[in-house]
Design an enzyme around this catalytic site. Structure first.
Site, PDB file in Angstrom:
ATOM      1  CE  LYS A 195      -4.663   0.700   0.304  1.00 23.37           C
ATOM      2  NZ  LYS A 195      -6.360  -0.127  -0.376  1.00 23.37           N
TER       3      LYS A 195
HETATM    4  P1  NAD Z   1     -12.712   7.259  -2.074  1.00 23.36           P
HETATM    5  O1  NAD Z   1     -12.168   8.502  -2.002  1.00 23.36           O
HETATM    6  O2  NAD Z   1     -13.340   6.920  -3.664  1.00 23.36           O
HETATM    7  O3  NAD Z   1     -13.800   7.851  -1.030  1.00 23.36           O
HETATM    8  C1  NAD Z   1     -14.398   8.438   0.012  1.00 23.36           C
HETATM    9  C2  NAD Z   1     -15.447   8.567   0.709  1.00 23.36           C
HETATM   10  O4  NAD Z   1     -15.052   8.746   2.068  1.00 23.36           O
HETATM   11  C3  NAD Z   1     -15.695   9.778   0.297  1.00 23.36           C
HETATM   12  O5  NAD Z   1     -17.697  10.059   0.108  1.00 23.36           O
HETATM   13  C4  NAD Z   1     -15.456  10.662   1.440  1.00 23.36           C
HETATM   14  O6  NAD Z   1     -15.776  12.179   1.302  1.00 23.36           O
HETATM   15  C5  NAD Z   1     -15.590   9.942   2.226  1.00 23.36           C
HETATM   16  N1  NAD Z   1     -14.971  10.433   3.068  1.00 23.36           N
HETATM   17  C6  NAD Z   1     -14.017  10.731   4.135  1.00 23.36           C
HETATM   18  N2  NAD Z   1     -13.758  11.138   4.713  1.00 23.36           N
HETATM   19  C7  NAD Z   1     -14.564  10.708   5.924  1.00 23.36           C
HETATM   20  C8  NAD Z   1     -15.501  10.899   7.231  1.00 23.36           C
HETATM   21  N3  NAD Z   1     -14.555  10.989   7.956  1.00 23.36           N
HETATM   22  N4  NAD Z   1     -16.505  10.452   7.222  1.00 23.36           N
HETATM   23  C9  NAD Z   1     -17.552  10.167   6.426  1.00 23.36           C
HETATM   24  N5  NAD Z   1     -17.547   9.892   5.472  1.00 23.36           N
HETATM   25  C10 NAD Z   1     -16.102  10.081   4.755  1.00 23.36           C
HETATM   26  O7  NAD Z   1     -11.900   6.634  -1.697  1.00 23.36           O
HETATM   27  P2  NAD Z   1     -12.660   4.959  -1.895  1.00 23.36           P
HETATM   28  O8  NAD Z   1     -11.780   4.355  -2.958  1.00 23.36           O
HETATM   29  O9  NAD Z   1     -14.453   4.717  -2.688  1.00 23.36           O
HETATM   30  O10 NAD Z   1     -12.272   3.887  -0.673  1.00 23.36           O
HETATM   31  C11 NAD Z   1     -13.123   4.303   0.448  1.00 23.36           C
HETATM   32  C12 NAD Z   1     -12.732   3.329   1.709  1.00 23.36           C
HETATM   33  O11 NAD Z   1     -12.619   1.415   1.023  1.00 23.36           O
HETATM   34  C13 NAD Z   1     -11.228   2.856   1.979  1.00 23.36           C
HETATM   35  O12 NAD Z   1     -10.908   2.474   3.717  1.00 23.36           O
HETATM   36  C14 NAD Z   1     -10.358   1.888   1.133  1.00 23.36           C
HETATM   37  O13 NAD Z   1      -9.319   1.760   1.150  1.00 23.36           O
HETATM   38  C15 NAD Z   1     -11.403   0.812   0.540  1.00 23.36           C
HETATM   39  N6  NAD Z   1     -11.147   0.413  -0.757  1.00 23.36           N
HETATM   40  C16 NAD Z   1     -11.213   0.526  -1.727  1.00 23.36           C
HETATM   41  C17 NAD Z   1     -11.434  -0.223  -2.821  1.00 23.36           C
HETATM   42  C18 NAD Z   1     -10.811   0.325  -3.487  1.00 23.36           C
HETATM   43  O14 NAD Z   1     -10.920  -0.394  -4.912  1.00 23.36           O
HETATM   44  N7  NAD Z   1     -11.081   1.971  -3.866  1.00 23.36           N
HETATM   45  C19 NAD Z   1     -10.901  -1.409  -2.263  1.00 23.36           C
HETATM   46  C20 NAD Z   1     -10.779  -2.160  -1.189  1.00 23.36           C
HETATM   47  C21 NAD Z   1     -11.625  -1.264  -0.066  1.00 23.36           C
END
Ligand code: NAD
Length: 510
Positions: A195
């Site tokens: 990561k």
């Molecule tokens: P993203 O940046 O697309 O979205 C993040 C979201 O979280 C946004 O809507 C943001 O406003 C919200 N957010 C941020 N801080 C916040 C808070 N304090 N309270 C409430 N909402 C908050 O990110 P993503 O890719 O959707 O990733 C989200 C989670 O999923 C992370 O933990 C990431 O590691 C995990 N994840 C992502 C993927 C992927 O393919 N993108 C895969 C596996 C896991």
């Protein structure tokens, strides 16, 4: 005497006036002694004081009679102090890596992991930290700190997302890298765990600045990434465009005759640059397949059930959109701008359109009312899908939850204290390392397509993804039964057993 009493009473009150000299009383009231004197009287005293009044500045000259024996203290000890303003308490960021360790320790004990393999897996392999300068639009230079942590590659090349967020630090990246190793092992793909990210708030920079920051970070990482070595992907605040900049920068560092082989250096790319159909929705799709598996096990009807989602970015919004065909009702959504609620349901597609024209934020959505965080966490629903950041379900917030299932879209949304409460409350959990594995599964498919010069249609991607999720659920479900443990620990046991087997077969060099 009355005057003295009045004055004493007033000095007994603790007054704190920031920045001013005030009198505070430090009293150990030994009531039986009833020692009474005031500063004024003590000043008149001339005889040497022989008692044990440890605190009084005038003790050498105090004439007041003292009781015999014991430690004698003034009933009222007055002292001049300057009360300083309390420094503003900055919320201390919890050490995410402690959560990883606790989960790991619990699983290793239950399964009896070989202590030597335990030593290897409890540490990361490489931790790369780069400080690099970038020219801003104004012409000034700003320094940035970026990370890439490679936890383990015994199963295949390092693999894991890049996060651009102010909270990014070594412990956070270590944790996320470690979880990636477990994830790939559970779903049985030949990839390791890594990561990375930059400690940055992207909303403070223009698009052209973000492009330069991304390219310079890629350049700083140099050959620490590569299609057969370490393959980044999108995570929080990174997307297909960021992957395209990384790809382009990386390829330009290769000799021209090797560039075509380099496109697998990142996944989650735009389709035209070698991305896979279905990668954008993959994590959400995997979560929905996982929820379907849970519903099947529990004989729970998803039609008409209610759920709420934290985070409405890639993961949260796709999960909500893909729950819609099940006839499930989204009642609350929270993102970084706040939380919204509508008991009659929020249309995920409409909310996606709204957010797209409002800086990707949900607050202000006209068909739902705004609610605070605590009310959001208390939402009465069947499912909660945390899809934002880590450490959201804790000892403080877990008791607020009023749901049957927590399907962890985010990485590490539940800390060990929160987990214990969910278990004691009988709330089911599909752990992150299983629930959100759809992203890395389709990243693996993208990587395979790049390597083979193929492009699969969406049905093929979805069918293969579904098969992987169903198989992984079966492995974890069987392990839950075998060890009579919870789903998170069972998921760890599945991953660690696979890694242990591979290490034992390969042996340790030399
Ligand atoms: P993203 O940046 O697309 O979205 C993040 C979201 O979280 C946004 O809507 C943001 O406003 C919200 N957010 C941020 N801080 C916040 C808070 N304090 N309270 C409430 N909402 C908050 O990110 P993503 O890719 O959707 O990733 C989200 C989670 O999923 C992370 O933990 C990431 O590691 C995990 N994840 C992502 C993927 C992927 O393919 N993108 C895969 C596996 C896991």
């Amino acid at each position: 005497m009355a005057d003295i009493k009045r004055r004493r009473k007033s000095t007994l009150k603790k007054k704190e006036k920031i920045g001013k000299k005030v009198v505070i009383s430090k009293v150990r009231k030994e009531k039986e002694w009833k020692l009474l004197y005031a500063k004024k009287e003590r000043e008149k005293a001339t005889e040497e004081y022989k008692g044990l009044c440890v605190n009084c500045a005038k003790r050498k000259t105090c004439t007041i009679e003292k009781p015999e024996g014991g430690i004698w203290r003034c009933e009222e000890y007055v002292q001049e102090v300057t009360v300083m303003a309390k420094p503003e308490r900055k919320e201390k960021k919890p050490n995410l890596y402690q959560n990883v360790k606790k989960q790991f320790d619990k699983a290793t004990k239950i399964m009896g992991l070989d202590p030597d393999i335990c030593k290897i897996l409890s540490m990361t392999t490489n931790e790369i930290l780069v400080n690099f300068p970038v020219k801003m639009d104004s012409g000034r230079i700003e320094m940035f700190t970026g990370y890439r942590v490679q936890h383990n590659n015994v199963l295949g090349p390092y693999k894991g997302g890049l996060r651009f967020h102010p909270s990014v630090d070594l412990n956070e990246v270590r944790s996320l890298a470690t979880w990636m190793t477990w994830k790939s092992a559970i779903i049985d793909i030949p990839l390791g765990g890594a990561k990375g990210g930059i400690q940055i708030d992207p909303s403070n920079y223009t698009e052209t600045e973000m492009e330069r920051i991304t390219r310079r970070f890629t350049f700083a990482l140099g050959n620490n990434i590569g299609p057969d070595y370490d393959i980044p992907a999108p995570d929080v605040n990174t997307n297909a465009q960021i992957m395209a900049w990384i790809l382009d920068t990386y390829l330009l560092t290769l000799p021209p005759n090797q560039r075509q082989c380099g496109i697998a250096v990142v996944t989650g790319k735009p389709i035209d640059l070698g991305g896979s159909l279905g990668r954008d929705k993959a994590t959400g799709q995997g979560i929905v397949f996982s929820i379907e598996e849970w519903a099947r096990d529990k004989k729970f009807n998803l039609k008409g059930c209610t759920y709420f989602v934290q985070g409405f970015g890639n993961v949260g919004s796709w999960t909500a959109r893909l729950m819609k065909p099940h006839g499930s009702k989204l009642t609350a959504v929270e993102d970084v701008s706040g939380a919204i609620y509508n008991s009659k349901g929020i249309d995920p597609e409409e909310l996606v359109d709204y957010a797209a024209s409002h800086n990707n934020l949900v607050s202000g959505y006209p068909k739902a009312k705004s609610i605070d965080h605590e009310t959001f966490m208390k939402t009465n629903a069947d499912l909660f899908i945390p899809s934002a950041l880590e450490n959201q379900i804790t000892a403080k917030t877990a008791p607020l939850l009023n749901v049957k299932l927590v399907a962890e879209g985010a990485n590490g949304p539940t800390n060990p204290d929160g987990d214990a409460i969910l278990q004691s409350e009988g709330i089911d959990v599909i752990p992150d390392i299983l629930c959100n594995a759809g992203g890395v599964i389709v990243s693996y498919f993208e990587w395979l397509q790049n390597k083979r010069n193929e492009s699969w249609d969406l049905d093929e991607v979805d069918i293969k993804l579904h098969k992987k999720i169903v198989e992984a659920h079966k492995r974890v479900r069987d392990t839950v039964k075998k060890y009579e443990t919870d789903w998170r620990t069972a998921a760890y046991i599945v991953a660690l057993s696979r890694l242990e087997k591979v290490y034992k077969e390969r042996g340790i060099f030399p």
